[in-house]
Write an enzyme that holds these catalytic residues in place. Structure first.
Site, PDB file in Angstrom:
ATOM      1  N   GLU A  65     -34.405  50.748 -99.763  1.00  0.00           N
ATOM      2  CA  GLU A  65     -34.964  50.754 -98.285  1.00  0.00           C
ATOM      3  C   GLU A  65     -33.123  50.666 -97.728  1.00  0.00           C
ATOM      4  O   GLU A  65     -33.224  51.385 -96.940  1.00  0.00           O
ATOM      5  CB  GLU A  65     -35.048  48.716 -97.759  1.00  0.00           C
ATOM      6  CG  GLU A  65     -36.913  48.737 -98.790  1.00  0.00           C
ATOM      7  CD  GLU A  65     -36.880  48.784 -99.756  1.00  0.00           C
ATOM      8  OE1 GLU A  65     -37.837  48.350-100.481  1.00  0.00           O
ATOM      9  OE2 GLU A  65     -36.128  48.491-100.944  1.00  0.00           O
ATOM     10  N   ARG A 269     -34.933  50.853-114.373  1.00  0.00           N
ATOM     11  CA  ARG A 269     -34.752  50.726-113.304  1.00  0.00           C
ATOM     12  C   ARG A 269     -33.297  49.400-112.979  1.00  0.00           C
ATOM     13  O   ARG A 269     -32.895  49.449-111.997  1.00  0.00           O
ATOM     14  CB  ARG A 269     -35.530  50.447-112.832  1.00  0.00           C
ATOM     15  CG  ARG A 269     -36.114  50.153-111.071  1.00  0.00           C
ATOM     16  CD  ARG A 269     -35.380  51.184-110.355  1.00  0.00           C
ATOM     17  NE  ARG A 269     -35.416  50.536-108.943  1.00  0.00           N
ATOM     18  CZ  ARG A 269     -34.825  49.028-108.121  1.00  0.00           C
ATOM     19  NH1 ARG A 269     -33.347  49.019-109.270  1.00  0.00           N
ATOM     20  NH2 ARG A 269     -34.271  48.680-106.650  1.00  0.00           N
ATOM     21  N   LEU A 309     -24.557  51.353-113.490  1.00  0.00           N
ATOM     22  CA  LEU A 309     -25.038  51.808-111.834  1.00  0.00           C
ATOM     23  C   LEU A 309     -24.920  52.817-111.308  1.00  0.00           C
ATOM     24  O   LEU A 309     -23.768  53.092-111.579  1.00  0.00           O
ATOM     25  CB  LEU A 309     -25.247  50.471-111.464  1.00  0.00           C
ATOM     26  CG  LEU A 309     -25.308  49.869-109.595  1.00  0.00           C
ATOM     27  CD1 LEU A 309     -27.262  50.213-109.757  1.00  0.00           C
ATOM     28  CD2 LEU A 309     -24.810  49.078-109.488  1.00  0.00           C
ATOM     29  N   GLY A 310     -25.301  53.484-109.929  1.00  0.00           N
ATOM     30  CA  GLY A 310     -25.260  54.512-108.893  1.00  0.00           C
ATOM     31  C   GLY A 310     -25.005  55.636-109.462  1.00  0.00           C
ATOM     32  O   GLY A 310     -23.627  57.008-109.514  1.00  0.00           O
ATOM     33  N   ASN A 335     -38.403  57.056-105.748  1.00  0.00           N
ATOM     34  CA  ASN A 335     -38.750  58.142-105.083  1.00  0.00           C
ATOM     35  C   ASN A 335     -38.139  59.611-105.395  1.00  0.00           C
ATOM     36  O   ASN A 335     -37.348  59.011-105.751  1.00  0.00           O
ATOM     37  CB  ASN A 335     -37.497  57.383-104.341  1.00  0.00           C
ATOM     38  CG  ASN A 335     -37.140  58.325-102.562  1.00  0.00           C
ATOM     39  OD1 ASN A 335     -38.074  59.394-102.522  1.00  0.00           O
ATOM     40  ND2 ASN A 335     -36.032  58.007-101.834  1.00  0.00           N
ATOM     41  N   ILE A 337     -37.589  62.232-104.504  1.00  0.00           N
ATOM     42  CA  ILE A 337     -36.681  62.573-103.026  1.00  0.00           C
ATOM     43  C   ILE A 337     -35.116  63.522-103.070  1.00  0.00           C
ATOM     44  O   ILE A 337     -35.084  64.395-102.816  1.00  0.00           O
ATOM     45  CB  ILE A 337     -37.078  62.527-101.275  1.00  0.00           C
ATOM     46  CG1 ILE A 337     -37.900  61.835-100.745  1.00  0.00           C
ATOM     47  CG2 ILE A 337     -35.602  63.176-100.743  1.00  0.00           C
ATOM     48  CD1 ILE A 337     -37.841  61.283 -99.543  1.00  0.00           C
TER      49      ILE A 337
END
Length: 429
Positions: A65, A269, A309-310, A335, A337
């Protein structure tokens, strides 16, 4: 609108439970789910001063989000408007620390207690609140109304499963949605469900995630890694959940019979699972390296566990094929995309309920393909590695499909501009 007894009861119970928040936060701290230096933010106590001028507050649950809100944050920053982004997870806070532009701040969202939410709004006094997707927290919405903050739901969605649950409490959800100035829905189906539950002004604007920029990558690190793995077939299982690493490993074993030098990247994740994943795969006989230890994917490494992370943007650029996680276990999928924007061929398991429209679009365009198990995954990988032209065509189709869906951010900004008052508040507390 008269407040239904169920909402009154919820607010009373959460107020009475507030003294237990310390125990809850301590438990979450022990599990690594809270930042010990910022725990007061979860109680509604601000860690930063309010910036001067009209402040737009944007709220999202976690990483997905928060990333979907970035096109709006960047547009606000481009106009010189301060923005406050709140989320509820440590992972999202770390990611936003790297991604937020100037004029944008991050705070942890308070627990959904009347008093904690009241403190939050008393300090920040936002002029507009944008709530992402399906973050319906009763005290957040009620206290925003009491503080005079106009609200909009952006990138709003309402899954069939959530819709069926909310239908059992029509007065409760109707009272909350009635406080939302406008619901800007991802799809016509989402809009219909929200309207049926009591949302007043509902508009279909498309999925904001199509406007999110592709994830960044350290170009120096990308060049170094590309040199290390040059000549190898590479694919990445991204945002995996427990159980999916074994699927990826079994597919790797099959592919390695044809392409012995294949390199599988696994990006869990939850990066803190890296050590456990390494132990599991080593027990199965695989040569693994962990990125969190500073290890590199040297020759001889079969599976590189990318437990940082990232850095997904780095791994997407390194590999031409991406398996979307949470599509073999649990519910929903992840996701697709971002990798599609970077020209990756997308593979996914059968469980993609949270992104069913996105995957349907990519599947129909030829940019993605469903695989039902480890054998089908291996067969598809072998086909793509054996035909680089087909792999590139699949990646181009993915890019074209997602680019054609852009524009939601501009439509959202135009819609919420109607809710933003013209007055300029002082920055005094």
């Amino acid at each position: 609108m008269r407040t239904p007894p169920s909402l009154v009861a919820y607010r009373l119970l959460t107020a009475l439970a507030s003294p237990l928040s310390g125990a809850l936060l301590s438990l979450r701290l022990n599990r690594g789910k809270e930042d010990p230096m910022r725990i007061d933010e979860r109680r509604g106590l601000a860690g930063l001063a309010r910036p001067a001028g009209r402040l737009v507050w944007l709220h999202g649950a976690s990483v997905g989000e928060a990333l979907s809100l970035m096109p709006l944050v960047e547009r606000l920053a481009g106009e010189g408007r301060p923005a406050l982004v709140t989320t509820g997870t440590v992972t999202s806070a770390r990611l936003l620390a790297k991604r937020l532009p100037p004029h944008a701040l991050h705070q942890f969202a308070p627990l959904d207690s009347p008093g904690m939410m009241r403190r939050f709004f008393a300090h920040w006094r936002p002029n507009l609140g944008l709530i992402a997707e399906s973050e319906i927290w009763p005290n957040m919405i009620v206290e925003a109304r009491r503080a005079g903050v106009p609200l909009a739901m952006v990138n709003a969605r309402m899954s069939r499963r959530s819709y069926e649950r909310w239908r059992r409490a029509p007065a409760f959800i109707g009272a909350l949605l009635g406080e939302i100035g406008v619901c800007l829905a991802q799809s016509a189906a989402d809009a219909q469900r929200l309207a049926s539950l009591g949302a007043g002004a509902v508009e279909v604007v498309g999925n904001l995630k199509y406007d999110a920029p592709p994830p960044p990558a350290d170009q120096k690190e990308l060049a170094e890694l590309a040199g290390l793995v040059s000549g190898r077939q590479i694919w990445v299982a991204a945002s995996t959940h427990a159980g999916e690493e074994a699927v990826a490993a079994e597919a790797h074993r099959r592919v390695a019979r044809v392409f012995p030098d294949v390199l599988t990247l696994i990006a869990p994740r939850h990066p803190d699972r890296g050590e456990a994943i390494a132990a599991e795969l080593k027990a199965l006989g695989f040569a693994c390296a962990l990125r969190s230890r500073g290890e590199r994917p040297q020759r001889g490494v079969e599976i590189y566990i990318c437990d940082t992370l990232g850095e997904l943007g780095l791994f997407y650029r390194l590999a031409g094929v991406v398996l979307g996680g949470k599509s073999f276990v649990g519910e929903g999928g992840q996701n697709p995309i971002e990798p599609a924007k970077l020209g990756c061929a997308i593979l996914h398991g059968p469980r993609v309920g949270n992104f069913v429209d996105v995957y349907a679009l990519l599947d129909a365009a030829g940019g993605a393909a469903a695989v039902g198990n480890a054998d089908q995954l291996a067969t598809t990988l072998l086909t793509l590695f054996d035909d680089p032209g087909r792999l590139r065509a699949m990646g181009r189709a993915a890019v074209k499909a997602v680019e054609a869906q852009g524009g939601a951010a501009d439509r959202i900004m135009a819609a919420v501009a109607r809710l933003l008052p013209d007055d300029q508040p002082s920055a005094a507390a």
